[in-house]
Design a protein around this motif. Structure first.
Motif, mmCIF file in Angstrom:
data_model
loop_
_atom_site.group_PDB
_atom_site.id
_atom_site.type_symbol
_atom_site.label_atom_id
_atom_site.label_comp_id
_atom_site.label_asym_id
_atom_site.label_seq_id
_atom_site.Cartn_x
_atom_site.Cartn_y
_atom_site.Cartn_z
ATOM 1 N N ASP A 24 -5.733 -0.374 -3.013
ATOM 2 C CA ASP A 24 -5.450 0.954 -2.465
ATOM 3 C C ASP A 24 -6.206 2.053 -3.198
ATOM 4 O OD1 ASP A 24 -3.350 0.078 -0.595
ATOM 5 O OD2 ASP A 24 -2.222 -0.394 -2.420
ATOM 6 N N PHE A 25 -6.493 1.819 -4.475
ATOM 7 C CA PHE A 25 -7.254 2.817 -5.239
ATOM 8 C C PHE A 25 -8.183 2.111 -6.213
ATOM 9 C CE2 PHE A 25 -3.530 2.113 -7.949
ATOM 10 C CZ PHE A 25 -4.062 2.074 -9.231
ATOM 11 N N SER A 26 -9.209 2.838 -6.639
ATOM 12 C CA SER A 26 -10.210 2.267 -7.543
ATOM 13 C C SER A 26 -10.526 3.272 -8.638
ATOM 14 C CB SER A 26 -11.476 1.911 -6.761
ATOM 15 O OG SER A 26 -12.304 1.038 -7.491
ATOM 16 N N ASN A 27 -10.296 2.877 -9.893
ATOM 17 C CA ASN A 27 -10.622 3.727 -11.032
ATOM 18 C C ASN A 27 -12.117 3.642 -11.335
ATOM 19 O OD1 ASN A 27 -7.930 4.450 -11.425
ATOM 20 N ND2 ASN A 27 -7.549 2.762 -12.833
ATOM 21 N N ASN A 76 1.227 4.023 3.741
ATOM 22 C CA ASN A 76 2.085 3.474 2.683
ATOM 23 C C ASN A 76 2.617 4.629 1.849
ATOM 24 O OD1 ASN A 76 3.216 2.242 0.416
ATOM 25 N ND2 ASN A 76 1.651 0.648 0.302
ATOM 26 N N GLU A 77 3.879 4.964 2.047
ATOM 27 C CA GLU A 77 4.468 6.104 1.337
ATOM 28 C C GLU A 77 4.408 5.917 -0.169
ATOM 29 O OE1 GLU A 77 6.092 9.855 0.971
ATOM 30 O OE2 GLU A 77 5.350 8.844 2.780
ATOM 31 N N ALA A 78 4.487 4.671 -0.625
ATOM 32 C CA ALA A 78 4.434 4.413 -2.061
ATOM 33 C C ALA A 78 3.069 4.782 -2.637
ATOM 34 C CB ALA A 78 4.746 2.943 -2.342
ATOM 35 N N VAL A 79 1.998 4.538 -1.898
ATOM 36 C CA VAL A 79 0.661 4.901 -2.368
ATOM 37 C C VAL A 79 0.545 6.414 -2.493
ATOM 38 C CG1 VAL A 79 -1.800 4.898 -1.818
ATOM 39 C CG2 VAL A 79 -0.433 2.836 -1.433
ATOM 40 N N TYR A 80 0.978 7.117 -1.441
ATOM 41 C CA TYR A 80 0.942 8.578 -1.487
ATOM 42 C C TYR A 80 1.757 9.101 -2.669
ATOM 43 C CZ TYR A 80 2.396 13.357 -0.504
ATOM 44 O OH TYR A 80 2.687 14.687 -0.628
ATOM 45 N N ASP A 81 2.948 8.560 -2.844
ATOM 46 C CA ASP A 81 3.841 9.059 -3.884
ATOM 47 C C ASP A 81 3.277 8.788 -5.279
ATOM 48 O OD1 ASP A 81 6.544 10.281 -4.276
ATOM 49 O OD2 ASP A 81 6.819 8.469 -5.479
ATOM 50 N N PHE A 82 2.702 7.598 -5.481
ATOM 51 C CA PHE A 82 2.132 7.286 -6.792
ATOM 52 C C PHE A 82 0.917 8.161 -7.093
ATOM 53 C CE2 PHE A 82 -0.938 4.854 -9.397
ATOM 54 C CZ PHE A 82 -0.240 4.914 -10.590
ATOM 55 N N MET A 83 0.061 8.372 -6.098
ATOM 56 C CA MET A 83 -1.118 9.205 -6.331
ATOM 57 C C MET A 83 -0.717 10.657 -6.587
ATOM 58 S SD MET A 83 -3.338 6.917 -6.396
ATOM 59 C CE MET A 83 -4.533 8.127 -6.941
ATOM 60 N N LYS A 84 0.292 11.129 -5.884
ATOM 61 C CA LYS A 84 0.797 12.488 -6.116
ATOM 62 C C LYS A 84 1.345 12.601 -7.537
ATOM 63 C CE LYS A 84 4.003 15.914 -4.118
ATOM 64 N NZ LYS A 84 5.009 16.026 -5.202
ATOM 65 N N PHE A 85 2.150 11.640 -7.939
ATOM 66 C CA PHE A 85 2.688 11.604 -9.291
ATOM 67 C C PHE A 85 1.549 11.580 -10.312
ATOM 68 C CE2 PHE A 85 4.118 9.432 -13.092
ATOM 69 C CZ PHE A 85 5.356 10.012 -13.357
ATOM 70 N N SER A 86 0.516 10.790 -10.037
ATOM 71 C CA SER A 86 -0.612 10.669 -10.958
ATOM 72 C C SER A 86 -1.313 12.001 -11.165
ATOM 73 C CB SER A 86 -1.609 9.628 -10.441
ATOM 74 O OG SER A 86 -1.028 8.334 -10.429
ATOM 75 N N LEU A 87 -1.574 12.716 -10.077
ATOM 76 C CA LEU A 87 -2.264 13.997 -10.200
ATOM 77 C C LEU A 87 -1.393 15.040 -10.891
ATOM 78 C CD1 LEU A 87 -4.021 14.134 -6.722
ATOM 79 C CD2 LEU A 87 -5.129 13.849 -8.951
ATOM 80 N N GLU A 88 -0.098 14.977 -10.658
ATOM 81 C CA GLU A 88 0.810 15.934 -11.292
ATOM 82 C C GLU A 88 0.944 15.695 -12.795
ATOM 83 O OE1 GLU A 88 3.862 16.929 -7.582
ATOM 84 O OE2 GLU A 88 4.295 15.243 -8.933
ATOM 85 N N ASN A 89 0.672 14.476 -13.232
ATOM 86 C CA ASN A 89 0.877 14.127 -14.638
ATOM 87 C C ASN A 89 -0.383 13.655 -15.359
ATOM 88 O OD1 ASN A 89 4.003 14.214 -15.015
ATOM 89 N ND2 ASN A 89 3.679 13.186 -13.055
ATOM 90 N N ALA A 90 -1.508 13.608 -14.658
ATOM 91 C CA ALA A 90 -2.732 13.059 -15.245
ATOM 92 C C ALA A 90 -3.190 13.844 -16.462
ATOM 93 C CB ALA A 90 -3.847 13.024 -14.200
ATOM 94 N N GLY A 91 -3.075 15.158 -16.423
ATOM 95 C CA GLY A 91 -3.531 15.962 -17.550
ATOM 96 C C GLY A 91 -2.789 15.630 -18.825
ATOM 97 N N GLU A 92 -1.466 15.548 -18.739
ATOM 98 C CA GLU A 92 -0.662 15.233 -19.920
ATOM 99 C C GLU A 92 -0.920 13.814 -20.402
ATOM 100 O OE1 GLU A 92 3.999 15.194 -21.412
ATOM 101 O OE2 GLU A 92 3.467 16.128 -19.504
#
Length: 313
Positions: free
Chosen positions: A91-94, A271-287
């Motif tokens: 679903d995503f690639s780093n 996939n709501e889980a993908v959206y939710d995880f990516m949203k969480f990631s962007l909200e917390n990536a800086g920290e």
């Protein structure tokens, strides 16, 4: 948030990250205290070992918020991650470099639309053995002279006749690594790397190699240097040391770079889980980036990427 600094460095690289701990009923670390809708499902990713420390910290935090969502993130390197992304396996690639034209073309052929998200800054760090008390500063030209294959046996004295007349031992990320690609573009300029170089997708192999040989030199992401700074020496480049400040300001040039996550648009939509995880990631990536040794982006950049993610829904 937990203090994640250096937590994952000795255990994570070379294996998939699968985390799913028990959580609580309130959102943790996503910027609000509202009760969170509980989700279930799975999210899969792969890619850069450089980005992986940030992802691991995010996955661990996310598991406390959504314990029924299983997030896996392999670390087969930027190139290897894109291969799986193109094959529709993730679903995503780093990535520790921007996507290549040929990779984008293959995604287009496969009918896979994607969105590029930036998550942090990194300073590619040049390191030497702790007993190396001579190579404290190198220029970009010195790096090229050392690392480009030219048919000669590379010695420290080639750079400075006052340095030891001893053969240099080289350690580099593997060719599937975005870090290798970046070094190739900026330093090697697409010429061949020294044939005797030990290549590995596992940054811990590089760390141990540099630690174990007085004449060793290597490079990898800034977080891996910070995790091992007591047992190796950093090399300043043209007089500039990689630090949070010099990486963010761009003074550590040309070895400062952004880090990316590429997400499959269809996965976000379906996939709501993908959206939710990516949203969480962007909200917390800086920290999380700061906690594991990288540099956070300006808040406005995270907001731009959050808006882009929201636009995929």
């Amino acid at each position: 948030m937990k203090n994640w600094k250096f937590f994952m460095m000795s255990t994570m690289i070379g294996s998939a990250l699968v985390l799913g701990a028990c959580g609580n009923e309130e959102t943790e670390g996503n910027g609000n205290d509202e009760e969170t809708e509980k989700l279930s499902g799975s999210v899969s990713g792969d890619g850069s070992s450089t980005v992986a420390p940030i992802t691991e910290a995010l996955v661990e935090e996310y598991s406390a918020v959504q314990p029924d969502v299983k997030v896996t993130a392999g670390v087969s390197g930027t190139g290897g991650g894109f291969e799986k992304f193109i094959a529709g396996e993730t679903d995503f690639s780093n990535a520790s470099r921007p996507i290549k034209e040929e990779e984008a073309a293959k995604l287009d052929e496969a009918g896979i639309d994607y969105t590029e998200l930036e998550i942090a800054y990194d300073g590619l760090s040049i390191v030497v053995n702790k007993d190396n008390d001579w190579a404290k500063d190198l220029t970009v030209e010195d790096l090229k002279k050392l690392w480009v294959e030219d048919g000669t046996t590379k010695k420290w004295s080639d750079i400075n006749p006052e340095w030891p007349d001893e053969e240099v031992v080289f350690y580099s990320p593997g060719t599937d690594s975005g870090t290798f690609d970046y070094f190739n573009e900026i330093i090697l300029e697409d010429e061949d790397i020294v044939k005797a170089t030990t290549l590995s997708e596992d940054d811990n192999v590089l760390v141990q190699g540099v630690k174990g040989d007085k004449n060793a030199i290597g490079f990898f992401g800034y977080a891996y240097y910070l995790a091992n700074k007591d047992s190796m020496n950093i090399v300043t480049i043209d007089g500039v040391e990689p630090t949070n400040e010099t990486i963010e300001s761009g003074d550590y040039t040309p070895l400062s770079r952004p880090l990316f996550v590429y997400v499959k648009n269809e996965s976000v939509k379906e996939n709501e889980a993908v959206y939710d995880f990516m949203k969480f990631s962007l909200e917390n990536a800086g920290e999380m980036a700061e906690a594991v040794g990288y540099v956070s982006l300006p808040e406005e950049k995270y907001k731009e990427d959050l808006d882009a993610l929201e636009g995929l829904k």
